[in-house]
Design a protein around this motif. Structure first.
Motif, short mmCIF file in Angstrom:
data_model
loop_
_atom_site.label_atom_id
_atom_site.label_comp_id
_atom_site.label_asym_id
_atom_site.label_seq_id
_atom_site.Cartn_x
_atom_site.Cartn_y
_atom_site.Cartn_z
N LEU A 52 0.83 -1.21 0.00
CA LEU A 52 0.00 0.00 0.00
C LEU A 52 0.86 1.26 0.00
O LEU A 52 0.54 2.24 -0.69
N GLU A 53 1.94 1.24 0.76
CA GLU A 53 2.83 2.40 0.78
C GLU A 53 3.49 2.61 -0.59
O GLU A 53 3.60 3.74 -1.07
N ALA A 54 3.88 1.52 -1.24
CA ALA A 54 4.47 1.63 -2.57
C ALA A 54 3.46 2.14 -3.59
O ALA A 54 3.78 2.92 -4.49
N MET A 55 2.20 1.70 -3.46
CA MET A 55 1.15 2.20 -4.35
C MET A 55 0.93 3.69 -4.16
O MET A 55 0.72 4.43 -5.14
N ALA A 56 0.97 4.15 -2.92
CA ALA A 56 0.80 5.57 -2.65
C ALA A 56 1.92 6.39 -3.31
O ALA A 56 1.66 7.43 -3.93
N VAL A 57 3.14 5.91 -3.18
CA VAL A 57 4.28 6.60 -3.80
C VAL A 57 4.12 6.61 -5.32
O VAL A 57 4.34 7.65 -5.98
N GLN A 58 3.73 5.47 -5.89
CA GLN A 58 3.59 5.38 -7.34
C GLN A 58 2.47 6.27 -7.85
O GLN A 58 2.61 6.94 -8.88
N GLY A 94 3.16 13.20 -13.45
CA GLY A 94 3.55 13.01 -14.84
C GLY A 94 4.41 11.82 -15.13
O GLY A 94 4.76 11.58 -16.30
N ASP A 95 4.77 11.03 -14.12
CA ASP A 95 5.59 9.85 -14.37
C ASP A 95 4.78 8.79 -15.12
O ASP A 95 3.54 8.77 -15.08
N GLN A 96 5.49 7.89 -15.77
CA GLN A 96 4.84 6.81 -16.52
C GLN A 96 4.14 5.84 -15.58
O GLN A 96 4.63 5.54 -14.49
N ALA A 97 2.97 5.37 -16.00
CA ALA A 97 2.22 4.41 -15.19
C ALA A 97 2.99 3.10 -15.07
O ALA A 97 3.65 2.66 -16.00
N ARG A 98 2.86 2.49 -13.91
CA ARG A 98 3.46 1.16 -13.68
C ARG A 98 2.38 0.10 -13.89
O ARG A 98 1.38 0.06 -13.18
N VAL A 99 2.60 -0.73 -14.88
CA VAL A 99 1.67 -1.82 -15.17
C VAL A 99 2.41 -3.13 -14.93
O VAL A 99 3.39 -3.45 -15.61
N ASP A 100 1.97 -3.89 -13.92
CA ASP A 100 2.61 -5.15 -13.57
C ASP A 100 2.03 -6.29 -14.41
O ASP A 100 0.81 -6.46 -14.47
N ARG A 128 -2.39 -8.49 -16.69
CA ARG A 128 -1.62 -7.38 -16.13
C ARG A 128 -2.52 -6.50 -15.26
O ARG A 128 -3.75 -6.60 -15.31
N MET A 129 -1.91 -5.62 -14.49
CA MET A 129 -2.65 -4.82 -13.53
C MET A 129 -1.94 -3.49 -13.32
O MET A 129 -0.71 -3.45 -13.16
N LEU A 130 -2.72 -2.41 -13.28
CA LEU A 130 -2.20 -1.08 -13.00
C LEU A 130 -1.92 -0.99 -11.50
O LEU A 130 -2.84 -0.95 -10.68
N PHE A 131 -0.63 -0.93 -11.14
CA PHE A 131 -0.22 -1.03 -9.74
C PHE A 131 -0.79 0.09 -8.89
O PHE A 131 -1.28 -0.13 -7.77
N SER A 132 -0.75 1.31 -9.37
CA SER A 132 -1.11 2.47 -8.56
C SER A 132 -2.59 2.51 -8.20
O SER A 132 -2.99 3.24 -7.27
N HIS A 133 -3.43 1.76 -8.91
CA HIS A 133 -4.87 1.75 -8.64
C HIS A 133 -5.34 0.42 -8.03
O HIS A 133 -6.52 0.11 -8.06
N SER A 134 -4.42 -0.33 -7.44
CA SER A 134 -4.75 -1.66 -6.94
C SER A 134 -4.99 -1.72 -5.44
O SER A 134 -5.29 -2.78 -4.91
N ALA A 135 -4.88 -0.60 -4.76
CA ALA A 135 -5.02 -0.60 -3.31
C ALA A 135 -6.35 -1.17 -2.82
O ALA A 135 -6.38 -1.89 -1.81
N PRO A 136 -7.49 -0.88 -3.49
CA PRO A 136 -8.75 -1.43 -2.97
C PRO A 136 -8.76 -2.95 -2.83
O PRO A 136 -9.43 -3.49 -1.94
N ALA A 137 -8.02 -3.64 -3.69
CA ALA A 137 -8.01 -5.10 -3.63
C ALA A 137 -7.40 -5.62 -2.34
O ALA A 137 -7.81 -6.67 -1.83
N ILE A 138 -6.44 -4.91 -1.81
CA ILE A 138 -5.76 -5.39 -0.60
C ILE A 138 -6.71 -5.38 0.60
O ILE A 138 -6.62 -6.24 1.49
#
Length: 313
Positions: free
Chosen positions: A159-165, A172-178, A217-227
């Motif tokens: 969750l902390e990593a998602m918040a940072v991302q 403006g940084d590129q989206a992280r897609v896992d 694949r999954m967009l990391f920065s928007h995955s917090a609700p799943a946790i």
């Protein structure tokens, strides 16, 4: 089979779905219907449609197989968002659509889900009593899986990593897609992966059933609700519909064996059946004829018992 676009007032985007029809389909007849939901990272053209959807339609059901929102042929932004609550809302909006079709009996709708779609379908049945029968095929509680294996057993760190991302992407940084899977089984083994579920998933998605809509694949920065999500919450009191839980007895890292046993024990359903397909694994139940045949030999009579046959209007 038809491909339809579904949009209801409560939806933020269009959903693409395939409708599979029974043999000798007659629109003047009212049919029982099933919503067939694909695994996480999959699409409507894979196991939920070409195996289970096709078989249920052949048995006399109208079957609708939606693509997850933000994935496959469905709309929605940002792409590859995996939000369990949104998935459940999507399923309920698909049921809204089914109930408008003159050839569907609105009182005889069931739901079937595979892998993560199984967990999402369980949650949908917990809160939506329009669903009259529930089938989970090698179902997985994605919230539990994310808190454990997907976060390396460090959900707070994730969750902390998602918040940072997410903060970085807002600047403006590129989206992280896992990407869930290696490029090939051989690449996975070379990287030291030994888990049967990961390797067999790779074989299914990279070799056995290649589809453009299957993102895995999954967009990391928007995955917090799943946790913070739990497919099985309140099952002891609210999951009352007839339920069938199907999984293989060869367990893997995604935990379908464990989750299947758990929901079978916890559900308040008075009519519930457990089908353990001996000698087969999670991904065998996606498309291998022998285990899917065993599963369908139980699923079809179960759905006919609880949803009935086609009726004249």
């Amino acid at each position: 089979m038809d491909t339809v676009t579904i949009r209801n007032p409560g939806m933020a985007w269009d959903i693409a779905a395939n409708i599979h029809y029974p043999p000798n389909f007659d629109p003047a007849i009212r049919y029982p219907a099933v919503v067939s939901n694909h695994p996480i990272g999959s699409c409507k053209e894979q196991t939920a449609g070409d195996v289970y959807g096709a078989a249920m339609a052949k048995a006399g059901f109208v079957v609708i197989v939606p693509d997850a929102g933000t994935q496959g042929g469905s709309g929605g932004e940002p792409r590859w968002t995996e939000d369990p609550e949104q998935r459940v809302r999507d399923y309920r909006d698909v049921i809204d659509y089914l109930q408008t079709l003159t050839y569907v009996d609105p009182q005889r709708i069931g739901i079937l889900g595979i892998c993560g779609g199984g967990g999402y379908s369980i949650k949908a049945a917990i809160i939506d009593k329009r669903i009259k029968a529930l089938v989970s095929i090698t179902g997985v509680n994605f919230g539990r899986l994310f808190r454990e294996g997907f976060s390396q057993f460090d959900p707070v760190g994730a969750l902390e990593a998602m918040a940072v991302q997410r903060t970085a992407e807002n600047s403006g940084d590129q989206a992280r897609v896992d990407v869930f899977l290696p490029e090939s089984v051989e690449a996975g083994k070379a990287a030291g992966i030994a888990d049967i579920d990961v390797l067999e998933a790779t074989d299914y998605y990279r070799n056995r059933n290649l589809q453009k809509g299957a993102g895995t694949r999954m967009l990391f920065s928007h995955s917090a609700p799943a946790i913070a999500w739990d497919a099985f919450a309140f099952a002891e009191t609210l999951l009352t519909q007839p339920m069938m839980v199907v999984f293989g007895d060869k367990p893997g890292g995604f935990g379908a064996y464990r989750d299947g046993m758990e929901i079978y024990g916890r559900a308040a359903s008075r009519d519930k059946e457990l089908v353990v397909v001996e000698g087969w694994s999670h991904y065998d139940l996606y498309d291998h004829p022998a285990p899917t045949g065993i599963a369908l030999d139980r699923v079809i009579p179960f759905l006919k018992q609880h949803l009935g046959q086609a009726n004249a209007s």
